[in-house]
Design a protein around this motif. Sequence first.
Motif, PDB file in Angstrom:
ATOM      1  N   LEU A   1       8.238  31.701  22.100  1.00 44.84           N
ATOM      2  CA  LEU A   1       8.102  31.950  20.405  1.00 44.84           C
ATOM      3  C   LEU A   1       8.842  30.843  19.734  1.00 44.84           C
TER       4      LEU A   1
ATOM      5  N   VAL B   1      11.256  34.238  24.364  1.00 43.46           N
ATOM      6  CA  VAL B   1      12.184  33.578  23.237  1.00 43.46           C
ATOM      7  C   VAL B   1      11.778  32.355  23.250  1.00 43.46           C
TER       8      VAL B   1
ATOM      9  N   ALA C   1      13.264  33.011  17.154  1.00 47.44           N
ATOM     10  CA  ALA C   1      13.335  34.193  17.945  1.00 47.44           C
ATOM     11  C   ALA C   1      14.892  34.406  18.706  1.00 47.44           C
TER      12      ALA C   1
END
Length: 289
Positions: free
Chosen positions: A28, A25, A35
């Motif tokens: 990204l 997470v 995300a």
Amino acid sequence: MPRIALVTCRPGPEISVDRDLPVLVRALEEAGAEAAAVFWDDPAVDWASFDLAVIRSTWDYSWRADEFTAWAAKAGEATRLANPAGVIRWNTDKRYLGHLAAAGVPTVPTRYIAPGEAADLPDDHEYVIKPTSGAGARFAARYTPDEHATAVRQLARMHAEGFTAMIQPYVRNIDVSGERALQFFGGRLLHASRKGAVLSPGTPYDERKVAHPGLEPWQPTSAELSVAERALSAIPDAPHLLYARVDLVDGENGEPHVMELELVEPNLFLSLHTGSVPGVVEAILAAAG
């Protein structure tokens, strides 16, 4: 800015913690995506609001297989699902090993005993019983011929819960050379790992096991890469895979054989392979368009 769902499951006593999830997470988001980690069975999730949904740690799917594959089909209609719903449906039932064997891929020999069928168990070698829909060695155990009565009780329990059983010879080379996991992401090898044997003699089938004992980085051999690539090429809809893990053991002839394919929710072991995070992020962003 692409919007990406990393699909997981609700915490529970039988659910391991996905240590990769917060890492992905964060990575990204640092790469410019939006995300979020979301539960696959959350009715409030609007899957159409995401550009891509990546199944990551839906580690309760094996005892909710019908419900999970129905969700995958529905989510796959709303957004791009990785891996695709057809691959998910194929891989949630380990009878795919028969498909691989028919395609000439070296696999661990496997028989199946469905509910209502006789308990036809080996009487001349050690063997393993596990469900065709299973993960983390849940409902898996190894037996000698002298433990027939205990094995029959396991079959009865599995059949009562609707599981078809797999019967495989215990691959003794796993005690020597371990099990190797070759991770592919975005169409290329990401990294590989090796772990020790999971099933110890006498461990009850319903006891929780250590799924990845002695996990360590591994450099795959050319023979291992060849078998893994043959297995991947035999997968229906193979060109549309985002990720895949091929688990290999050495057969009686010392050559690598496929133990199983992980196309649904393979643990990526990113804490062991921290340098692989950029490659995973790159492949996810490319898949999101």
